[in-house]
Design an enzyme around this catalytic site. Structure first.
Site, PDB file in Angstrom:
ATOM      1  CB  CYS A  70      -0.899  -0.048   1.242  1.00 40.36           C
ATOM      2  SG  CYS A  70      -1.732   1.489   1.661  1.00 40.36           S
ATOM      3  CB  CYS A  73       0.427   1.581   4.157  1.00 42.09           C
ATOM      4  SG  CYS A  73      -1.331   1.189   4.111  1.00 42.09           S
TER       5      CYS A  73
END
Length: 149
Positions: A70, A73
């Protein structure tokens, strides 16, 4: 068997339920978590761990649900770690990889990442879905700090 990690128990000398747990193993894990807290390092949950929210605890808790693949993230990770250092000894930080711990993510309704849960001392959960700036994270933490209420 799964270990049950209650945030209250993490703070109050971690209470485990699991097969073949020994007091030596418990003490080592407990010490590692207390050391992480004192140093401002997030506690990383393992795949078979579970967590329990909604109960009072001695410190606020910040939980980051993330995944390696991600991009937001990965961008948020250094912010999360930096803020954890700022609040060492005052706020617990927990890191949960949703690919390693899908049960925990499902249990807390995490469908998009990054998701950050800010849990007050009273157990109230505030949820933020998506990337947070450092200022946004700090403001969210400050909003649940006991001396700010």
């Amino acid at each position: 068997m799964r270990k049950l990690i209650s945030f209250l128990a993490i703070v109050a000398m971690v209470s485990f339920i699991g097969c073949n747990s020994t007091s030596t193993k418990q003490s080592a894990e407990q010490s590692a978590w207390e050391e992480a807290f004192a140093q401002g390092e997030p506690i990383v949950l393992a795949p078979n761990d579970t967590i329990e929210f909604g109960v009072p605890q001695p410190e606020p808790i910040v939980v980051d649900f993330w995944a390696e693949w991600c991009p937001p993230c990965r961008e948020f990770s250094p912010i999360f770690h930096k803020v954890a250092k700022q609040y060492k000894g005052a706020v617990r930080f927990i890191s949960i990889n949703v690919d390693s711990c899908p049960g925990i993510a499902k249990e807390y309704g995490v469908g998009s990442i990054p998701t950050v849960l800010i849990v007050s001392k009273e157990g109230t959960i505030n949820r933020n879905v998506g990337f947070m700036t450092e200022n946004q994270l700090v403001e969210s933490i400050e909003a649940v700090m006991p001396e700010k209420k």
